[in-house]
Design an enzyme around this catalytic site. Structure first.
Site, short mmCIF file in Angstrom:
data_model
loop_
_atom_site.label_atom_id
_atom_site.label_comp_id
_atom_site.label_asym_id
_atom_site.label_seq_id
_atom_site.Cartn_x
_atom_site.Cartn_y
_atom_site.Cartn_z
N ARG A 1 58.22 25.16 65.80
CA ARG A 1 58.50 24.51 64.76
C ARG A 1 58.11 23.06 65.30
O ARG A 1 59.20 22.67 66.36
CB ARG A 1 59.63 24.94 64.77
CG ARG A 1 60.16 24.36 63.21
CD ARG A 1 61.87 24.37 63.06
NE ARG A 1 61.66 24.18 61.74
CZ ARG A 1 62.87 23.39 61.62
NH1 ARG A 1 63.51 22.96 63.04
NH2 ARG A 1 63.56 22.23 60.51
N LEU A 2 57.65 22.41 64.61
CA LEU A 2 57.86 20.91 65.25
C LEU A 2 58.73 19.98 64.02
O LEU A 2 59.35 20.23 62.98
CB LEU A 2 56.75 20.02 64.76
CG LEU A 2 54.67 20.22 65.52
CD1 LEU A 2 54.37 19.19 64.98
CD2 LEU A 2 55.55 19.71 67.35
N GLN A 3 59.61 19.12 65.18
CA GLN A 3 60.37 18.43 64.34
C GLN A 3 59.83 17.14 63.49
O GLN A 3 58.20 16.62 63.88
CB GLN A 3 61.22 17.76 65.23
CG GLN A 3 62.40 18.49 65.43
CD GLN A 3 63.31 19.19 64.76
OE1 GLN A 3 63.56 18.63 63.78
NE2 GLN A 3 63.72 20.84 64.93
N GLN A 21 50.37 23.28 69.98
CA GLN A 21 50.97 24.92 68.94
C GLN A 21 50.06 26.00 69.21
O GLN A 21 49.35 26.59 68.72
CB GLN A 21 51.03 24.56 67.64
CG GLN A 21 53.12 24.00 68.40
CD GLN A 21 53.28 23.84 66.36
OE1 GLN A 21 52.39 23.10 66.12
NE2 GLN A 21 54.52 23.83 66.11
#
Length: 212
Positions: A1-3, A21
């Site tokens: 999961r990316l911020q 990813q």
């Protein structure tokens, strides 16, 4: 999961997190140099550009974007999800773009962000750009003296002073200016040469900023 802030990490480490990813999901093993990842190079800053009015308590400002011209230049990255003519909806997050800059140190990154936000042209809806330009000019911010109460404190010190004080015809002037640039962009070599003089000033300013 990316911020949302993942471009900051990418600019100071040189790694592409989205690329990794996808590669990991395809079964590849992570092969990032840990020393490089743990020793960031330079300084990066990100500003999220929202269709909100900071002078009105950050009230969302849905509407049609009359023109959209992201800032160019070295060390500047713009991840935008809008373009001219886009309708900012009332149903979703009002974030339009992220402006991320890189500099050799914090002061140079701040200078570069100031320049980028000054050149970022968005018409049709209020944005948070004036807020960011003001924050970047504060001594406490440039010196790193801030915490989670910083924004509430500095906003209370403004005592409701608006961030933008434009004449009533400012947007009309900006639209005309954008139209003129479009027409010149279709012109002959003489017009291209004419545009080059104006662009030279910007190139010099950016080069000067790189040296500082």
């Amino acid at each position: 999961r990316l911020q949302v802030e993942h471009p900051v990490t990418e600019l100071v480490t040189g790694g592409d997190l989205v690329n990794w990813q996808l590669r990991i999901a395809s079964g590849e093993k992570l092969s990032v140099d840990p020393q490089k990842a743990l020793q960031p190079n330079g300084h990066a800053i990100e500003c999220r550009v929202y269709a909100e009015d900071p002078s009105a308590g950050f009230l969302p400002s849905p509407g049609r974007i009359s023109f959209h011209r992201p800032p160019p230049g070295p060390g500047v990255r713009v991840d935008a999800g809008v373009e001219s003519g886009f309708e900012v909806p009332v149903y979703y997050d009002s974030m339009m773009a992220k402006v991320i800059v890189w500099g050799e140190n914090r002061n140079r990154a701040i200078d570069r962000m100031q320049r980028a936000l000054t050149e970022y042209e968005i018409g049709g809806v209020p944005t948070t750009i004036p807020l960011f330009r003001w924050i970047l000019s504060l001594d406490d911010f440039s010196d790193g003296r801030f915490d989670t109460t910083f924004l509430d404190r500095v906003l209370s010190e403004r005592d409701g002073t608006p961030f933008v004080d434009q004449p009533a015809d400012a947007e009309e002037i900006a639209v005309i200016s954008a139209a003129v640039r479009t027409v010149l962009g279709r012109g002959d070599r003489d017009q291209t040469s004419f545009r080059g003089h104006g662009n030279a000033w910007r190139r010099f300013s950016r080069s000067d900023g790189l040296r500082r």
